[in-house]
Design an enzyme around this catalytic site. Structure first.
Site, mmCIF file in Angstrom:
data_model
loop_
_atom_site.group_PDB
_atom_site.id
_atom_site.type_symbol
_atom_site.label_atom_id
_atom_site.label_comp_id
_atom_site.label_asym_id
_atom_site.label_seq_id
_atom_site.Cartn_x
_atom_site.Cartn_y
_atom_site.Cartn_z
ATOM 1 N N THR A 420 -9.381 -1.069 3.717
ATOM 2 C CA THR A 420 -9.871 -0.161 2.695
ATOM 3 C C THR A 420 -11.183 -0.981 1.792
ATOM 4 O OG1 THR A 420 -8.480 -0.801 1.272
ATOM 5 C CG2 THR A 420 -7.841 1.164 2.230
ATOM 6 N N SER A 485 -0.230 6.141 -0.369
ATOM 7 C CA SER A 485 -0.885 5.658 0.550
ATOM 8 C C SER A 485 -1.217 4.325 -1.342
ATOM 9 C CB SER A 485 -2.683 5.635 -0.107
ATOM 10 O OG SER A 485 -3.527 5.155 0.220
ATOM 11 N N SER A 486 -1.687 3.304 -0.812
ATOM 12 C CA SER A 486 -1.424 2.560 -2.090
ATOM 13 C C SER A 486 -3.109 1.856 -2.341
ATOM 14 C CB SER A 486 -1.586 0.463 -1.261
ATOM 15 O OG SER A 486 0.352 1.204 -1.339
ATOM 16 N N GLY A 508 -7.362 -4.111 0.462
ATOM 17 C CA GLY A 508 -6.184 -4.281 0.293
ATOM 18 C C GLY A 508 -4.955 -4.217 0.895
ATOM 19 N N GLY A 509 -4.136 -2.452 1.308
ATOM 20 C CA GLY A 509 -3.345 -2.901 2.197
ATOM 21 C C GLY A 509 -2.731 -1.990 0.815
#
Length: 602
Positions: A420, A485-486, A508-509
């Site tokens: 991201t 989503s994170s 960063g996932g």
């Protein structure tokens, strides 16, 4: 309209290129060793000073993108206007991370209230829960699912930004595209990070369009400093500037996207023209909670609600830590988090990630536990959960039951989440943006159309739709659904007077949650400024091994954690934090030394 590059930015770019070239050249074409949970490869570490401004500040992941936002605000634009200009430039210069082929979460503060604009991708109408299952019923390997058309969701960032601009834009829509159009036409210099990631990626060359753009005739990535032009993207951006989002979602570009997805030779998807034309962004209520810092300070922290899991997990981690001795622990004498603090943090993280795997999904498809997502942040609930934190690691935490809830959902198995980009902006009127955008994996689905890359966000759904007993996973694939989503764009306010104090977030996932929580705790509890909080070593836990940034913690800390039962993994945790905080007389911004971002303002 021209956007000249000021001398200070030229100097910064030149120094960055030279320093990174000298450190990266010997290993440029070496594929990195695989490591768990890494959204994008590392590309070096460059100390950054932090930046003080008096009236406004723009923080983004690439200097050219930051410059675009800076110029828009100087021209009378709002924080929202600047965010649009920044995102269009990121589509061009940071194609591995985000762009108009993906989605985004945007928090906007207008001086009075916080709005949450949801531009998350959706699953096509023809998708079903078996999307990522092989014929034998077993889940596909992640790489097999990602590359091609199967993983492509309906992109949403552009329509979301268009909606937000109608409410909060100051400059005309078309003007916001000029920086990106100019760079696409005249070219931009390939950065060390882009070069490094192009060299390492094993899949992007498989797409003939991407290969012709990103690589030379020998299949090598264009070298650092090479001027890369993208006339196709420039033409598309001109059309979007004139016609709005329909230039992407309908007409010849939409047909090109659908054809690319559905005709992939080895891994076709099922995106349709109707999916693209019918996409609608959502406005949601921001998820806000109080966070107290002894002896007498209270903050209001606002983040993104589901389908975002970031704000909930961060809120749980911060709330759980308040119930433990970690709440009173300072930074160690060496300026690092102590082993005792890390133990409590990672145990709190296990509990938060257990709840995340059990409950969080698109709220249009899945009801919140006990009738409200805030049930997961209830002080009574967190106090009960904190009782599970003891002197030794619990290894794997179970999910909780808010208000005694019995759930029919199965826990989602762990699977990778990837890249991201984050933007933080505060304008001269005090309006603020925290926006995290994504195409998911580095370079998304590796499918290039009209100068931009398509996302692979559907792999954020659970590959396994049901457990052995047939219970559904909340975050399984369903038509029209938005994957969990994170992403964790965050705004922090003074609880007493409502004054905006900080805008922060990271790529960063799944580790976005830990990177953002680290920055918040470092700032609010340990008194670090934005840059110092970002610079702190990274750490985290996804309800499994404890992850520590390679080489950043002393052996004594590692031994102490192992003695408490932690299984440790040291990995390159390549965060990309951007933060802007209010200080007396203006703002102070920080950018992650692990990536290429900078802060600019007056």
């Amino acid at each position: 309209m021209r956007f000249p590059t000021p001398p200070r930015l030229l100097a910064l770019l030149s120094a960055s290129l030279l320093a990174a070239c000298s450190s990266l050249a010997p290993t440029l074409l070496t594929l990195p060793e695989p490591a768990p949970h890494q959204p994008e490869g590392q590309s070096g570490y460059q100390d950054k000073p932090g930046w003080q401004t008096s009236s406004f500040a723009v923080a983004a992941a690439n200097p050219l993108a930051t410059e675009a936002g800076y110029q828009i605000i100087r021209a009378g634009g709002s924080a929202l206007d600047a965010a649009i200009a920044v995102q269009m430039v990121l589509t061009l210069v940071e194609p591995q991370s985000s762009g108009i082929g993906g989605g985004a979460f945007l928090l906007h503060f207008d001086g009075r209230s916080v709005q949450a604009f949801d531009g998350r991708e959706t699953a096509p109408a023809e998708a079903d829960e078996r999307l990522f299952l092989r014929p034998d019923g077993q889940p596909m390997a992640f790489a097999d699912a990602v590359v091609g058309g199967r993983s492509v969701g309906v992109p949403g960032s552009l329509r979301m930004l268009e909606l937000a601009h109608r409410q909060h834009g100051q400059l005309p829509w078309a003007r916001l595209f000029q920086p990106a159009i100019q760079l696409a036409e005249q070219g931009f210099r390939v950065s060390p990070r882009l070069n490094r990631l192009l060299a390492a990626d094993p899949h992007l060359r498989k797409d003939p369009v991407a290969a012709a753009y990103f690589y030379d005739a020998k299949g090598l990535p264009w070298p650092v400093g090479h001027r890369l032009r993208n006339p196709e993207l420039a033409r598309l951006l001109r059309d979007i500037a004139a016609q709005g989002s329909q230039a992407l979602h309908q007409g010849p570009v939409a047909r090109a996207i659908v054809d690319k997805v559905r005709s992939h030779p080895g891994n076709p998807g099922n995106l349709s023209l109707a999916d693209l034309a019918g996409y609608q962004p959502r406005q949601r209520e921001a998820l806000c909670f109080e966070h107290a810092v002894p002896p007498a300070k209270a903050y209001r922290i606002c983040g993104f609600p589901p389908p975002g899991s970031g704000a909930l997990a961060i809120g749980q981690i911060l709330g759980l830590l308040q119930q433990t001795p970690a709440a009173a622990l300072p930074l160690g004498a060496n300026g690092l988090p102590s082993a005792d603090w890390l133990h409590h943090y990672t145990e709190a993280a296990r509990l938060a990630f257990a709840d995340r795997a059990q409950y969080v999904a698109d709220p249009d498809f899945v009801a919140p536990p006990a009738g409200s997502w805030l049930s997961l942040l209830s002080p009574d609930y967190l106090a009960r959960r904190a009782q599970l934190i003891g002197p030794r690691s619990m290894q794997i935490a179970p999910p909780g039951r808010p208000q005694g809830l019995q759930t029919s959902f199965a826990r989602m198995p762990e699977q990778p989440e990837y890249g991201t980009s984050h933007i933080s902006i505060v304008d001269a009127q005090g309006r603020a943006v925290a926006m995290t955008s994504s195409i998911e994996d580095a370079f998304g689905s590796r499918q290039m159309v009209r100068g931009f890359l398509l996302n692979n966000q559907l792999t954020d759904f659970s590959f396994v739709p049901r457990d052995a007993q047939g219970r559904p996973v909340a975050n399984r694939v369903q038509p029209g659904k938005r994957p969990r989503s994170s992403m964790a764009p965050t705004l922090v306010f003074d609880q007493a007077d409502g004054q905006l104090l900080m805008s922060v977030g990271s790529p960063g996932g799944a580790l976005i949650i830990h990177y953002t929580a680290k920055a918040l705790w470092g700032s609010l509890h340990w008194g670090r400024n934005a840059q110092q909080a970002i610079d702190l070593p990274n750490f985290g836990n996804l309800n499994g091994p404890t992850l520590l940034e390679t080489g950043r913690f002393p052996p004594a800390s590692l031994d102490a954690l192992r003695a408490r039962g932690h299984e440790l993994r040291e990995i390159d945790m390549t965060s990309g934090l951007q933060a802007i905080e209010r200080i007396p007389g203006g703002y102070f911004g920080g950018a992650d030394p692990r990536r290429e971002g900078v802060v600019m303002g007056d």
